[in-house]
Motif scaffolding. Structure first.
Motif, PDB file in Angstrom:
ATOM      1  N   ALA A  15       0.911  -1.271  -0.052  1.00 29.69           N
ATOM      2  CA  ALA A  15       0.037  -0.011  -0.059  1.00 29.69           C
ATOM      3  C   ALA A  15       0.834   0.952   0.093  1.00 29.69           C
ATOM      4  CB  ALA A  15      -0.986  -0.041   0.986  1.00 29.69           C
ATOM      5  N   ILE A  16       0.140   2.248  -0.564  1.00 30.16           N
ATOM      6  CA  ILE A  16       0.867   3.604  -0.428  1.00 30.16           C
ATOM      7  C   ILE A  16       0.824   4.035   1.237  1.00 30.16           C
ATOM      8  CG2 ILE A  16       1.116   6.024  -1.191  1.00 30.16           C
ATOM      9  CD1 ILE A  16      -0.122   4.774  -3.947  1.00 30.16           C
ATOM     10  N   ALA A  17       1.602   4.265   1.850  1.00 29.51           N
ATOM     11  CA  ALA A  17       1.562   4.567   3.248  1.00 29.51           C
ATOM     12  C   ALA A  17       1.235   6.173   3.624  1.00 29.51           C
ATOM     13  CB  ALA A  17       2.490   4.308   4.206  1.00 29.51           C
ATOM     14  N   THR A  18       1.691   7.210   2.344  1.00 35.38           N
ATOM     15  CA  THR A  18       1.680   8.574   2.616  1.00 35.38           C
ATOM     16  C   THR A  18       0.578   9.024   1.822  1.00 35.38           C
ATOM     17  OG1 THR A  18       3.420   8.582   0.865  1.00 35.38           O
ATOM     18  CG2 THR A  18       4.120   9.080   2.981  1.00 35.38           C
ATOM     19  N   PRO A  19       0.087  10.314   2.128  1.00 35.57           N
ATOM     20  CA  PRO A  19      -1.254  10.616   1.207  1.00 35.57           C
ATOM     21  C   PRO A  19      -0.858  11.185  -0.177  1.00 35.57           C
ATOM     22  CG  PRO A  19      -0.623  12.117   3.346  1.00 35.57           C
ATOM     23  CD  PRO A  19       0.391  11.218   3.169  1.00 35.57           C
ATOM     24  N   LEU A  20      -1.829  10.747  -1.219  1.00 39.65           N
ATOM     25  CA  LEU A  20      -1.413  11.145  -2.305  1.00 39.65           C
ATOM     26  C   LEU A  20      -1.629  12.489  -2.727  1.00 39.65           C
ATOM     27  CD1 LEU A  20      -3.736   8.030  -4.238  1.00 39.65           C
ATOM     28  CD2 LEU A  20      -1.102   8.388  -4.067  1.00 39.65           C
ATOM     29  N   GLY A  21      -0.736  12.914  -3.480  1.00 37.85           N
ATOM     30  CA  GLY A  21      -0.603  14.237  -3.843  1.00 37.85           C
ATOM     31  C   GLY A  21       0.953  14.571  -4.178  1.00 37.85           C
ATOM     32  N   GLU A  22       0.930  15.773  -4.508  1.00 43.64           N
ATOM     33  CA  GLU A  22       2.493  16.174  -4.808  1.00 43.64           C
ATOM     34  C   GLU A  22       3.259  16.504  -3.464  1.00 43.64           C
ATOM     35  OE1 GLU A  22       2.885  19.460  -7.515  1.00 43.64           O
ATOM     36  OE2 GLU A  22       1.423  18.355  -8.965  1.00 43.64           O
ATOM     37  N   ALA A  23       4.429  15.854  -3.177  1.00 39.79           N
ATOM     38  CA  ALA A  23       4.997  16.137  -2.027  1.00 39.79           C
ATOM     39  C   ALA A  23       6.543  15.778  -2.255  1.00 39.79           C
ATOM     40  CB  ALA A  23       4.690  15.195  -0.970  1.00 39.79           C
ATOM     41  N   GLY A  24       7.568  16.003  -1.429  1.00 36.50           N
ATOM     42  CA  GLY A  24       8.986  15.734  -1.445  1.00 36.50           C
ATOM     43  C   GLY A  24       8.990  14.268  -1.716  1.00 36.50           C
ATOM     44  N   ILE A  25       8.747  13.387  -0.863  1.00 38.43           N
ATOM     45  CA  ILE A  25       8.635  12.108  -1.194  1.00 38.43           C
ATOM     46  C   ILE A  25       7.472  11.108  -0.657  1.00 38.43           C
ATOM     47  CG2 ILE A  25      11.262  11.848  -0.742  1.00 38.43           C
ATOM     48  CD1 ILE A  25      10.423  10.784   2.266  1.00 38.43           C
ATOM     49  N   SER A  26       7.275  10.216  -1.158  1.00 40.07           N
ATOM     50  CA  SER A  26       6.298   9.423  -0.831  1.00 40.07           C
ATOM     51  C   SER A  26       6.520   7.984  -0.462  1.00 40.07           C
ATOM     52  CB  SER A  26       5.304   9.155  -2.209  1.00 40.07           C
ATOM     53  OG  SER A  26       3.995   8.248  -1.947  1.00 40.07           O
ATOM     54  N   LEU A  27       5.856   7.021   0.307  1.00 38.19           N
ATOM     55  CA  LEU A  27       6.392   5.911   0.717  1.00 38.19           C
ATOM     56  C   LEU A  27       5.220   4.669   0.518  1.00 38.19           C
ATOM     57  CD1 LEU A  27       8.797   5.097   2.970  1.00 38.19           C
ATOM     58  CD2 LEU A  27       6.950   4.684   4.584  1.00 38.19           C
ATOM     59  N   LEU A  28       5.970   3.638   0.051  1.00 35.79           N
ATOM     60  CA  LEU A  28       5.138   2.614  -0.035  1.00 35.79           C
ATOM     61  C   LEU A  28       5.745   1.568   0.963  1.00 35.79           C
ATOM     62  CD1 LEU A  28       5.429   3.909  -3.255  1.00 35.79           C
ATOM     63  CD2 LEU A  28       3.922   1.780  -3.491  1.00 35.79           C
ATOM     64  N   ARG A  29       4.804   0.627   1.395  1.00 35.57           N
ATOM     65  CA  ARG A  29       4.971  -0.441   2.276  1.00 35.57           C
ATOM     66  C   ARG A  29       4.634  -1.859   1.778  1.00 35.57           C
ATOM     67  NH1 ARG A  29       2.654   1.030   8.140  1.00 35.57           N
ATOM     68  NH2 ARG A  29       4.345   1.082   9.158  1.00 35.57           N
ATOM     69  N   VAL A  30       5.550  -2.723   1.835  1.00 37.89           N
ATOM     70  CA  VAL A  30       5.205  -4.208   1.359  1.00 37.89           C
ATOM     71  C   VAL A  30       5.730  -4.963   2.489  1.00 37.89           C
ATOM     72  CG1 VAL A  30       5.706  -5.802  -0.520  1.00 37.89           C
ATOM     73  CG2 VAL A  30       6.074  -3.469  -0.949  1.00 37.89           C
ATOM     74  N   SER A  31       4.688  -6.063   2.806  1.00 41.38           N
ATOM     75  CA  SER A  31       4.775  -6.817   4.039  1.00 41.38           C
ATOM     76  C   SER A  31       4.247  -8.259   3.610  1.00 41.38           C
ATOM     77  CB  SER A  31       3.879  -6.278   5.079  1.00 41.38           C
ATOM     78  OG  SER A  31       4.245  -7.179   6.355  1.00 41.38           O
ATOM     79  N   GLY A  32       5.088  -9.273   4.192  1.00 39.88           N
ATOM     80  CA  GLY A  32       4.540 -10.582   4.170  1.00 39.88           C
ATOM     81  C   GLY A  32       5.743 -11.404   3.585  1.00 39.88           C
ATOM     82  N   VAL A  33       5.619 -12.715   3.566  1.00 35.24           N
ATOM     83  CA  VAL A  33       6.772 -13.868   3.335  1.00 35.24           C
ATOM     84  C   VAL A  33       7.503 -13.719   1.924  1.00 35.24           C
ATOM     85  CG1 VAL A  33       6.250 -15.928   4.529  1.00 35.24           C
ATOM     86  CG2 VAL A  33       4.651 -15.504   2.723  1.00 35.24           C
ATOM     87  N   ARG A  34       6.601 -12.960   0.874  1.00 33.60           N
ATOM     88  CA  ARG A  34       7.385 -12.893  -0.191  1.00 33.60           C
ATOM     89  C   ARG A  34       7.897 -11.350  -0.626  1.00 33.60           C
ATOM     90  NH1 ARG A  34       4.240 -13.984  -4.757  1.00 33.60           N
ATOM     91  NH2 ARG A  34       6.229 -14.103  -5.987  1.00 33.60           N
ATOM     92  N   ALA A  35       7.752 -10.495   0.544  1.00 31.84           N
ATOM     93  CA  ALA A  35       7.787  -8.974   0.318  1.00 31.84           C
ATOM     94  C   ALA A  35       9.083  -8.839  -0.561  1.00 31.84           C
ATOM     95  CB  ALA A  35       7.645  -8.239   1.549  1.00 31.84           C
ATOM     96  N   ILE A  36      10.304  -9.304   0.172  1.00 32.14           N
ATOM     97  CA  ILE A  36      11.716  -8.931  -0.405  1.00 32.14           C
ATOM     98  C   ILE A  36      11.575  -9.595  -1.736  1.00 32.14           C
ATOM     99  CG2 ILE A  36      13.930  -9.302  -0.117  1.00 32.14           C
ATOM    100  CD1 ILE A  36      13.550  -9.438   3.042  1.00 32.14           C
ATOM    101  N   GLU A  37      11.295 -10.588  -1.861  1.00 29.94           N
ATOM    102  CA  GLU A  37      11.311 -11.193  -3.264  1.00 29.94           C
ATOM    103  C   GLU A  37      10.570 -10.563  -4.583  1.00 29.94           C
ATOM    104  OE1 GLU A  37       9.785 -15.386  -3.241  1.00 29.94           O
ATOM    105  OE2 GLU A  37       9.137 -15.300  -5.084  1.00 29.94           O
ATOM    106  N   VAL A  38       9.345 -10.040  -3.779  1.00 32.96           N
ATOM    107  CA  VAL A  38       8.425  -9.647  -4.759  1.00 32.96           C
ATOM    108  C   VAL A  38       9.077  -8.156  -5.276  1.00 32.96           C
ATOM    109  CG1 VAL A  38       6.491  -8.034  -4.892  1.00 32.96           C
ATOM    110  CG2 VAL A  38       6.149 -10.305  -4.210  1.00 32.96           C
TER     111      VAL A  38
END
Ligand SMILES: Nc1nc2c(ncn2[C@@H]2O[C@H](COP(=O)(O)OP(=O)(O)OP(=O)(O)O)[C@@H](O)[C@H]2O)c(=O)[nH]1
Ligand SMILES: [Mg+2]
Length: 464
Positions: free
Chosen positions: A16-39
Motif C-alpha cells: 500500500a501507499i502509506a503517505t497521502p496521495l498528492g505532490e510532495a517531496g517523497i512518498s512511501l510505499l510499504r510491502v509486507s509478507g513472506v514474499r515481500a523482499i522477493e516481490v
C-alpha cells in the motif's frame, strides 16, 4: 474491513501507499509478507541484490515496470522478520512524491505478486504477530488522528504500553486469586482453606477501585480526544456570530445589524490550551413566521441540547425586560452547562438587573473592543478542565470500547465479591471472576472476537 477481508490469507504479501496521495517531496510505499523482499526484488534494479540484503539496510536503485520501463529512482529499506513493524519481512520504498509515480510503483509491485492491503492491515498483522497488543494498535490510530498536544500525549502513553501494563497487572492479580479459589475447591472435602478471606475481599475492593478510576478517566480522555462542543446561543442580534469570529480570529460568519442574519448552524474548531473547542454559531432564538428561520431555530435547539457548554449571549445595552424569563429558563434547564455572556458592554456597562444575573457566573464582554474575551476563554477552559486537574498526569482511557469493557469487568467483580462475602461458594465466585478476566482480556486483544477485531482495524487508513 469487508466480509471477504475476514477470510483473507494472512500469509500473502500486501502492499500500500502509506503517505497521502498528492505532490510532495517523497512518498512511501510499504510491502509486507513472506514474499515481500522477493516481490520488490523482481522490479528493483540497483547495485546490490535485495534478496541478499541484511535487515535494516537501505538500497539505492530504480523501480522498473516490466512493460513501461523505469518508473522512478528510489531508496528501498529492507526489514527482516521478526524485526519489522508487522513482524514479517517488510520493504519500504521511498519514491518521489508524485501521484502518478506512487500509483505506478504500487501497480508494479502488485503486478509482481503482492496484493493491495486492506485498511489497517499492517497494524493488524503487527497485532496478530504479537508485536503489540490491541490497545497499543488502537493507540496507533489515535496517534494519527490526534490534533492537539494533550491528545497526542495520551496516545503516546497508550502506545508505550502503560495502559496495557495496568490492565495486565490487574489480570495477573485476578488470575492468581481465581486459581487459588479453584484449587481450594479440590480440598473442600478436607476443609483446607488456601485463601485468607480478608485478603480476598481486599483484592476485590482494590481491583474495583482501580477499575473505577480508569472508567472515570474516560470523561477526560474523551474530552481531549474529541474536544468540547461549545454552542453560542441567544436572541437574534446579540452578537453570537461576532463572538464566533472573535474567538476564531477570522471573519467566518456573516455579521449584520439585521436580526435573524444567521439561519444555519456554523461549526468551526479552535484549539485553546491544548483542547479542541468545536464552536457552533446558531440562529437567534425567537418566534417567527418565516419558515426558513423557523428551521434555523429548530436546528439551534438541537445544537443546544447536544452541547457540552452553552455560551448564552445577551445584549447588555438594552433593558433585560421580558428577555429575563427566557434567559432564566435557560439557566435553569441547562444549569451547569451555561455561561451567561453579557455582550456589547462598550455601548454601556450592564445595568443593575444584569449585574444581578452575574450570580449565574455571567461575564461581561465586547466583541468590538475585545474587552473580556481573554477572561471568557480562561473561564471556558477552566470549566472544561477544572474537574480534571488530577488526570493530566495519570493514565486515561480514551476509547468507548475500553470504557464499556471496564464497566462489564467491574460488574462481574462486584458480583464475585458479593458472592464471596455471602459465602456462596468458590464455584460461583470463580464464574464471575472468569467473566471479569474475559472482559479484561478482550480489552488487550487476548479474547477479542474476530468481527470486533476486524471492525477496529477497518477504521484505520490504508497503508497503516
Ligand atoms: N457595539 C457593539 N456592537 C456589537 C457587538 N457585538 C456585535 N455587535 C453588533 O451587533 C450586530 C449583530 O451582531 P451579530 O454577530 O450578527 O449578531 P447575532 O447574534 O449573530 O445575530 P443573528 O445571527 O441575527 O441571530 C452587528 O451589527 C454587530 O456589529 C459589541 O460587542 N458591541
Ligand atoms: Mg448570527
Amino acid at each position: 474491513m469487508s466480509f471477504i477481508a475476514m477470510f483473507r490469507d494472512r500469509n500473502d504479501t500486501i502492499a500500500a501507499i502509506a503517505t497521502p496521495l498528492g505532490e510532495a517531496g517523497i512518498s512511501l510505499l510499504r510491502v509486507s509478507g513472506v514474499r515481500a523482499i522477493e516481490v520488490v526484488s523482481g522490479v528493483f534494479r540497483g547495485k546490490s541484490l535485495l534478496s541478499e540484503a541484511i535487515s535494516h539496510t537501505i538500497h539505492h536503485g530504480r523501480i522498473v515496470h516490466p512493460r513501461d520501463g523505469v518508473v522512478d529512482e528510489v531508496l528501498v529499506s529492507v526489514f527482516r522478520k521478526p524485526h519489522s513493524y508487522t513482524g514479517e519481512d517488510g520493504v519500504e520504498i521511498s519514491c518521489h512524491g508524485s501521484y502518478f509515480v506512487s500509483r505506478k510503483i504500487l501497480e508494479t509491485v502488485i503486478g509482481a505478486g503482492a496484493r493491495m492491503a486492506d485498511p489497517g492491515e499492517f497494524t493488524q498483522r503487527a497485532f496478530l504477530n504479537g508485536k503489540m497488543d490491541l490497545m497499543q494498535a488502537e493507540a496507533v490510530a489515535d496517534l494519527i488522528h490526534s490534533k492537539t498536544a494533550l491528545a497526542h500525549r495520551a496516545s503516546i502513553e497508550q502506545l508505550s504500553g502503560r495502559l496495557s501494563a495496568a490492565i495486565n497487572n490487574l489480570r495477573k492479580k485476578l488470575i492468581d486469586l481465581c486459581s487459588l479459589l479453584e484449587l481450594e475447591l479440590d480440598f473442600a472435602q478436607e476443609g483446607i482453606g488456601l485463601t485468607d478471606p480478608k485478603k480476598t475481599i481486599s483484592v476485590f475492593s482494590e481491583a474495583i477501585t482501580e477499575i473505577e478510576t480508569l472508567i472515570e478517566s474516560y470523561n477526560y480522555g474523551k474530552l481531549i480526544r474529541d474536544g468540547v462542543k461549545v454552542v453560542l446561543a441567544g436572541s437574534p442580534n446579540v452578537g453570537k456570530s461576532s463572538l464566533l469570529n472573535v474567538l476564531l480570529q477570522e471573519n467566518r460568519a456573516i455579521v449584520s445589524e439585521i436580526p435573524g442574519t444567521t439561519r444555519d448552524v456554523i461549526e468551526e474548531a479552535v484549539v485553546i490550551d491544548g483542547i479542541v473547542f468545536r464552536l457552533v454559531d446558531t440562529a437567534g432564538l425567537r418566534i417567527t413566521t418565516d419558515t426558513v428561520e423557523q428551521e434555523g431555530v429548530r436546528r439551534s435547539n438541537d445544537q443546544i441540547s447536544s452541547a457540552d457548554l452553552i455560551l448564552l449571549l445577551v445584549d447588555s445595552s438594552i433593558p433585560l425586560g421580558s428577555a429575563l424569563n427566557s434567559v432564566l429558563g435557560f439557566l435553569k434547564d441547562y444549569s451547569k452547562r451555561v455561561v451567561l455572556v453579557l455582550n456589547k458592554t462598550d455601548i454601556k456597562s450592564p445595568s443593575f438587573e444584569y449585574r444581578q444575573l452575574r450570580e449565574f457566573e455571567g461575564l461581561a464582554i465586547s466583541c468590538i473592543t475585545k474587552q473580556g474575551i481573554g477572561d471568557l476563554t480562561k473561564k471556558i477552559v477552566h470549566l472544561v478542565l477544572g474537574g480534571f486537574d488530577s488526570y493530566s498526569s495519570s493514565i486515561t482511557i480514551q476509547s468507548e470500547r475500553h470504557r464499556y469493557l471496564l464497566k462489564l469487568t467491574e460488574e462481574n467483580l462486584i458480583s464475585a465479591s458479593s458472592a464471596f462475602k455471602s459465602g456462596l461458594g468458590n464455584e460461583l465466585v470463580a464464574i464471575d471472576l472468569r467473566g471479569a478476566l474475559n472482559c479484561l482480556g478482550e480489552i488487550i486483544g487476548l479474547t477479542t472476537p474476530d468481527d470486533i477485531l476486524n471492525n477496529i482495524f477497518s477504521r484505520f487508513c490504508v497503508g497503516k
